[in-house]
Design a protein around this motif. Sequence first.
Motif, short mmCIF file in Angstrom:
data_model
loop_
_atom_site.label_atom_id
_atom_site.label_comp_id
_atom_site.label_asym_id
_atom_site.label_seq_id
_atom_site.Cartn_x
_atom_site.Cartn_y
_atom_site.Cartn_z
N ALA A 81 -27.42 -87.22 60.03
CA ALA A 81 -26.60 -85.83 60.16
C ALA A 81 -25.45 -86.07 59.32
N GLU A 141 -19.33 -96.02 56.68
CA GLU A 141 -19.39 -94.92 57.60
C GLU A 141 -20.23 -95.63 58.93
N GLU A 143 -22.06 -95.45 62.50
CA GLU A 143 -22.49 -94.55 63.21
C GLU A 143 -23.38 -94.86 64.25
N ASP A 172 -23.79 -96.20 57.47
CA ASP A 172 -24.60 -95.29 56.31
C ASP A 172 -23.38 -95.58 55.05
N LYS A 189 -26.75 -92.66 48.92
CA LYS A 189 -26.87 -93.50 50.30
C LYS A 189 -28.21 -94.31 50.43
N THR A 259 -20.83 -90.11 60.89
CA THR A 259 -19.67 -90.79 61.18
C THR A 259 -18.31 -90.15 61.30
MN MN Z 1 -23.09 -90.69 57.43
#
Ligand code: MN
Length: 291
Positions: A81, A141, A143, A172, A189, A259
Motif C-alpha cells: 500500500a 519504511e 510496515e 519496504d 523498491k 509506513t
Molecule cells: Mn511502503
Amino acid sequence: MRIALFDNYRIGIVDGTSVRDVTEAVDSRWHGSPYVINDLIEHFDELNAPLQAALASAKERSLAEVSLLPPIPRPGQVLAAPANYGAHAAEMTSSRHRPAGGQALKSPREVGFFVKASGSISGPADAIQRPALPGRVCHHEVELGVVIGKAARGVPAERAIDHIFGYLILLDLTLRTEGERQEERTLRKSFETFTPIGPFIVTADEVTDPGNLGLRLWVNGELRQQANTRDLIVGVGELIEQASGVVTLRPGDIYATGTPEGVGPIEVGDVVHAEIDGLGELNLSVVERGW
Ligand code: MN
C-alpha cells in the motif's frame, strides 16, 4: 504460534528464546526447499495434528544456535500500500523526494496497491545491501506485513480475516531519487534485500487486533518512526478486499500495509532496528552492495 525458517529450510516453532524443529510435519518432498513454508501455510489446517506431534517430540534448541532465514523466502506475490498513514503522506508531499507533479499523495483507497519484486525479500540475518548509485537516497519504511493463508478472490473486508495466516515485520526499503530523475516505484523498491521480513510469522490467532499494533524503527539507536496501525487510512480488511478484487491472493503472499511518518535515509554502516508489538524485532546492518 511463531513460525520461523532456519538453517537448511527447517521449520521452527519459536517459544521465547528457543525453537523446536517441526519440519517433519510437512510432506518430505518439500524438505530442504524454500517453498516448504508455502506448503505449510497452504495446508496448515490439515497439518495441525502432525504439527502438534512433531512439536511434542522435537528437542528444544536455542534460537541463538540457528541461522534464521526469511520466514517466507519465495512469496508468490508481494503487494504493498502506498501512503497509508496521513502524516507520512503529508511528509512526502512536502519533501523533495515527492513524486513528480507535486500533488498530494493519494491513499490506497484511490490508487490501490503496487507490487514489489518477490526477489527483493531478505531475512533477519541478512544485511541490507545498499547499491552505490549516484543521486539516490535509501529510505527506511517499517510496515505491518500481512501473510495470506487461504486463497482470496473477491473477498469483502469483513471476511478478510478468514484469509489471513499471520503477520510479520516488513521493511519496504526505497531508493528515492533527487532532482528530475524519475524511476518506476517498482524499480525503486525492488532492489535485492529491499524487503526484509521476519523474524518469524506470528499466526493470526495470536494477534487480537491488527488495527492496534505499535510499530517503531530506530537507526543507530535513534528513534525515527513510532506509530500505531490504528492510524492506517485504509485498514487491513479493506486492503485485502481491494487487492483480492484485482487478483487472487494465494497462501504465502505478503501484503505490506504502508509506513507511518518519520521515513529517512540509511547509509552504509548503519544498524536498523525495527519492532512491532507482539511480532518480535529485526536488527539489520546496512552494507554496500558488492556486485
Ligand atoms: Mn511502503
